[in-house]
Scaffold this motif. Structure first.
Motif, PDB file in Angstrom:
ATOM      1  N   VAL A 101     -38.799  54.876 112.503  1.00  0.00           N
ATOM      2  CA  VAL A 101     -38.865  53.667 111.684  1.00  0.00           C
ATOM      3  C   VAL A 101     -38.760  54.084 110.222  1.00  0.00           C
ATOM      4  CG1 VAL A 101     -40.230  52.316 113.322  1.00  0.00           C
ATOM      5  CG2 VAL A 101     -41.391  53.746 111.660  1.00  0.00           C
ATOM      6  N   PRO A 102     -38.183  53.244 109.372  1.00  0.00           N
ATOM      7  CA  PRO A 102     -38.054  53.592 107.942  1.00  0.00           C
ATOM      8  C   PRO A 102     -39.396  53.456 107.229  1.00  0.00           C
ATOM      9  CG  PRO A 102     -37.145  51.417 108.375  1.00  0.00           C
ATOM     10  CD  PRO A 102     -37.551  51.968 109.697  1.00  0.00           C
ATOM     11  N   ILE A 103     -40.103  54.558 107.095  1.00  0.00           N
ATOM     12  CA  ILE A 103     -41.461  54.542 106.562  1.00  0.00           C
ATOM     13  C   ILE A 103     -41.514  53.935 105.163  1.00  0.00           C
ATOM     14  CG2 ILE A 103     -43.447  55.963 105.947  1.00  0.00           C
ATOM     15  CD1 ILE A 103     -42.909  55.782 108.929  1.00  0.00           C
ATOM     16  N   ALA A 104     -40.648  54.403 104.261  1.00  0.00           N
ATOM     17  CA  ALA A 104     -40.704  53.963 102.867  1.00  0.00           C
ATOM     18  C   ALA A 104     -40.473  52.461 102.746  1.00  0.00           C
ATOM     19  CB  ALA A 104     -39.686  54.726 102.035  1.00  0.00           C
ATOM     20  N   GLU A 105     -39.664  51.895 103.640  1.00  0.00           N
ATOM     21  CA  GLU A 105     -39.331  50.481 103.535  1.00  0.00           C
ATOM     22  C   GLU A 105     -40.373  49.593 104.205  1.00  0.00           C
ATOM     23  OE1 GLU A 105     -35.026  49.619 104.251  1.00  0.00           O
ATOM     24  OE2 GLU A 105     -34.953  51.771 104.631  1.00  0.00           O
TER      25      GLU A 105
END
Length: 799
Positions: free
Chosen positions: A504-508
């Motif tokens: 999963v895109p952690i930063a987003e």
């Protein structure tokens, strides 16, 4: 081998020149490197002079192929405009009009390079000719064969300079039609169809010319330069590099058949650029001839697109031409690519695979037992798509716009705005022959192989920030959420997916800034509405854009499917009589749900599915193995689970089944005769039921969902009485039973939705400062401590 290895014979240099300048360059090169050799030129379009046949005497005569390649450095990545300009310059030099060659030779003498193919003796060429074409040495057929071999040898030599990305076929139709296989095929088809052999041969050759891609390096570069704006500005691209390197090794021995998911018109263009940048041979992309309009058609064929008729019914000869062409490409180790769904997904999740082309590929392998093909499932997923609005409109009943030049210009215009990231990932490749053996004989063999491809695609498809954000907003239906409330729904989803090992895109997702950027991009596309006239901004799905939001959400639903089904099963177990075997109740319920959803999702084998469900149970309740098997314990575990996803994952699909079942019940004992008319009726009734709040959400009013529900009904013999008359109960009773079954599942989803809303009342209630005690007093389930912490602020979460 080199000519030094072929001692004892005279030499013939076979040249391919397009101009007087190129002939001069090749003559001077031959005088320097092969003094005394006879130089024979073949035409730029493959014309074979009589002098070549006269030169093919003596078994030890050495044939040396050579031609001029105009080579410029690969354009550096200096931005989209610079890259496209460089591509255009490179393409112009390679395919320059012959009168320009003298000027090019004066100003860029370093660009003119002589490429020399592998030399061969006449004896060696005779052996190849007899083996491949069962021909007679000394004939005109042998002379043409030598000319083709010279072209191919120079192609291979040129690839050593330009890279494997420019591996292209030459004169494929001539190679196929001059083989002994083709003669046998004509005879077989003539007997099978009762058509004269001469007519069969003419039709076969015509079909091959119609479909065969005629690639050339300059045309590839022109195509890339022209079509680059359809993807280069819209997305950044992330690629599974390790997966590609594994494929590079496999490609040394076998042809690869890439089978990507299909979301956008840009899929083949973006994917081609991914392979080109990593020096992979260009794929032969099989596509519908609806995209063969000018200039796409003329240029696309020269860049590797194989335009196939969308329908060809019982045309035996056309089918045989496809099969022979695919087999020839595999034999020459050219890679293939087609989109196994047949067309773009209108709902955001994988459609049922089309197995027609797979069937022709298997038939081609059956006739060539020495060959195999490696199937490569490919996931291409985007943060956003410009064209999704048009696809969503089709789901609401709008007609699909025909492709043409005007459509293409509009698409170019839309693609100028950057809208996020495109992600390309490769599932585990597998050999087709072994997959067929694993699937076992029978009518379902190819479907099992195709389902294996789709399951592989789903397995490697990442969850995007867009998919999880739209999941949260659609779950809230028409209720606007603050940024913190969106995070409160998204965070446990991200936790769950990470626990499953799904990227999963952690930063987003984990930061306020990243999630706000995701919502802002959706707002720019008109999918999300932001109201900031109060104390803080709130976010909701824009009016009329629920289908678009559902497209993005649906891209992640396959990761949540087993969890959603388990939740319904556990709810039923919680209702079970204490004397019932709750394990049996759970598996019975899961089997029922799997049957209801088998046309919407791709399921693993039953053994694998059982293991997956046990893994899900470990996440719901890690202590379940140590508990007494009691319905009360199951209800408690369900209430304490960190999230409930079933309503958000499944409600749209069961709402669609509800509408179709309702319309079939209304028919009584009458058969459903016109599917198009029936689907129009479902759209109208679905809109009415939405207004009456008999269905839960706007995205369930969908032509594609209704069409899939019709397939479910057909599988249950509910469209009409079966001809065998073996269905048992009257048709009206069986239709009513399905309606009752679907209604019961929707009721269960409503109960789970109430549980989830109660759990999140701490953030979705009167405000983010609502206390746990107040929520509990209102009858809500006390949320996990992590949820309370996130509700009260950013403690422990990067912002």
């Amino acid at each position: 081998m080199t000519t030094d290895d072929l001692t004892g014979g005279r030499e013939v240099v076979v040249t391919q020149a397009r101009s007087h300048t190129e002939r001069g360059i090749l003559r001077r090169w031959a005088e320097e490197h092969h003094p005394g050799a006879r130089v024979v030129g073949i035409g730029p379009n493959g014309e074979v002079p009589s002098a070549l046949g006269e030169a093919l005497h003596g078994d030890d005569t050495v044939i040396v192929p050579a031609r001029v390649a105009w080579v410029t450095p690969e354009p550096e990545d200096s931005g989209a405009v610079g890259k496209l300009t460089g591509l255009a310059t490179s393409a112009v030099m390679r395919m320059a009009w012959s009168p320009l060659h003298p000027s090019m030779a004066r100003h860029r003498p370093d660009a003119a390079r002589v490429v020399v193919g592998e030399a061969a003796t006449v004896a060696d060429l005779v052996s190849r000719f007899v083996a491949q074409e069962s021909g007679r040495p000394g004939s005109n057929g042998f002379t043409r064969f030598v000319a083709r071999q010279a072209v191919l040898a120079c192609d291979r030599a040129e690839r050593r300079i330009l890279g494997d990305r420019y591996k292209v076929p030459r004169r494929m139709v001539e190679q196929i039609t001059s083989s002994s296989r083709f003669t046998a095929l004509v005879d077989r088809l003539a007997r099978q169809t009762g058509t004269p052999a001469a007519e069969v041969e003419q039709r076969l050759e015509s079909c091959l010319h119609e479909m065969a891609a005629v690639q050339s390096p300059p045309a590839i570069d022109v195509f890339r330069a022209m079509m680059g704006p359809m993807h280069s500005k819209a997305w950044d691209v992330q690629v599974d590099e390790s997966g590609l390197e594994r494929l590079r090794e496999l490609n040394k021995e076998h042809a690869l058949v890439f089978l990507p998911s299909h979301r956008s018109y840009a899929d083949p263009l973006l994917f081609a650029e991914v392979l080109h940048d990593r020096d992979f041979p260009r794929n032969h992309v099989l596509g519908g001839n609806n995209l063969s309009f000018w200039p796409m058609g003329a240029l696309g064929r020269r860049a590797g697109i194989v335009f196939i008729r969308r329908t060809f019914g019982g045309d035996t000869i056309y089918k045989a031409a496809i099969q022979e062409y695919l087999g020839h490409l595999l034999a020459k180790r050219f890679n293939l690519e087609w989109y196994i769904e047949g067309g773009r997904s209108r709902t955001g999740k994988l459609r049922k695979p089309r197995i027609g082309l797979l069937r022709y590929l298997v038939s081609a392998l059956e006739e060539r037992p020495e060959l195999d093909a490696i199937l490569v499932p490919v996931s291409i997923v985007y943060d956003q798509l410009h064209e999704v609005g048009a696809m969503a409109a089709e789901q609401r009943g709008a007609a699909k716009k025909a492709e043409g030049l005007g459509w293409l210009l509009g698409y170019f215009r839309d693609q100028r705005r950057h809208i996020g990231t495109a992600r390309v990932r490769f599932a585990e490749p597998f050999a087709l022959r072994q997959a067929l053996a694993d699937a076992g004989p029978g009518r379902a063999q190819l479907e099992k192989v195709a389902f294996r491809v789709c399951a592989g695609i789903n397995r490697v498809t990442p969850a995007t920030a867009t998919s999880l954000a739209t999941f949260a907003l659609l779950w809230a239906q028409d209720r606007a959420l603050t940024l913190q409330q969106v995070r409160e729904v998204v965070a446990p989803l991200a936790d769950y997916l990470e626990a499953r090992g799904i990227p999963v895109p952690i930063a987003e997702l984990r930061t306020r800034h990243g999630l706000r950027m995701t919502l802002d991009r959706l707002a720019e596309a008109g999918v999300v509405t932001i109201y900031d006239g109060g104390t803080e901004p709130v976010f909701a799905i824009s009016t009329g854009r629920h289908h678009v939001a559902a497209f993005y959400r649906n891209g992640a639903l396959h990761h949540l499917l087993n969890r959603a089904m388990l939740e319904i099963a556990l709810l039923r177990v919680g209702d079970a009589d204490p004397d019932e075997d709750i394990v049996e109740v759970a598996w019975r319920e899961l089997a029922r749900l799997r049957d209801l959803l088998k046309f919407e999702f791709f399921f693993s084998t039953r053994r694998e599915f059982r293991a997956e469900i046990i893994g899900e149970l470990d996440l719901v309740d890690p202590q379940w193995r140590t508990r007494v098997a009691d319905p009360a314990d199951v209800r408690g575990a369900l209430r304490q689970a960190p999230l409930l996803v079933a309503p958000g994952v499944l409600r749209s699909f069961f709402d669609a089944q509800l509408v179709v079942a309702d319309r079939l019940v209304a028919l009584g004992e009458e058969p459903m005769t016109d599917e198009k008319e029936f689907l129009e009726d479902c759209l109208g009734v679905g809109r009415q039921m939405l207004l009456q709040q008999r269905v839960d959400r706007a995205d369930s009013v969908s032509r594609e969902l209704y069409a899939t529900a019709v397939r479910q009904a057909d599988n249950r013999d509910l469209l009409r009485e079966p001809e065998s008359g073996a269905a048992g109960a009257p048709l009206a009773d069986r239709r009513a039973a399905w309606l009752t079954e679907v209604t019961a599942v929707i009721h269960d989803l409503g109960r789970l939705g109430e549980l989830q809303r109660a759990r999140l009342e701490v953030v979705l209630g009167s405000g983010e400062t609502t206390t746990v005690a107040a929520s509990a007093a209102a009858g809500a389930v006390v949320p996990p401590a992590g949820a309370q912490q996130r509700a009260e602020g950013d403690s422990g979460v990067a912002s």
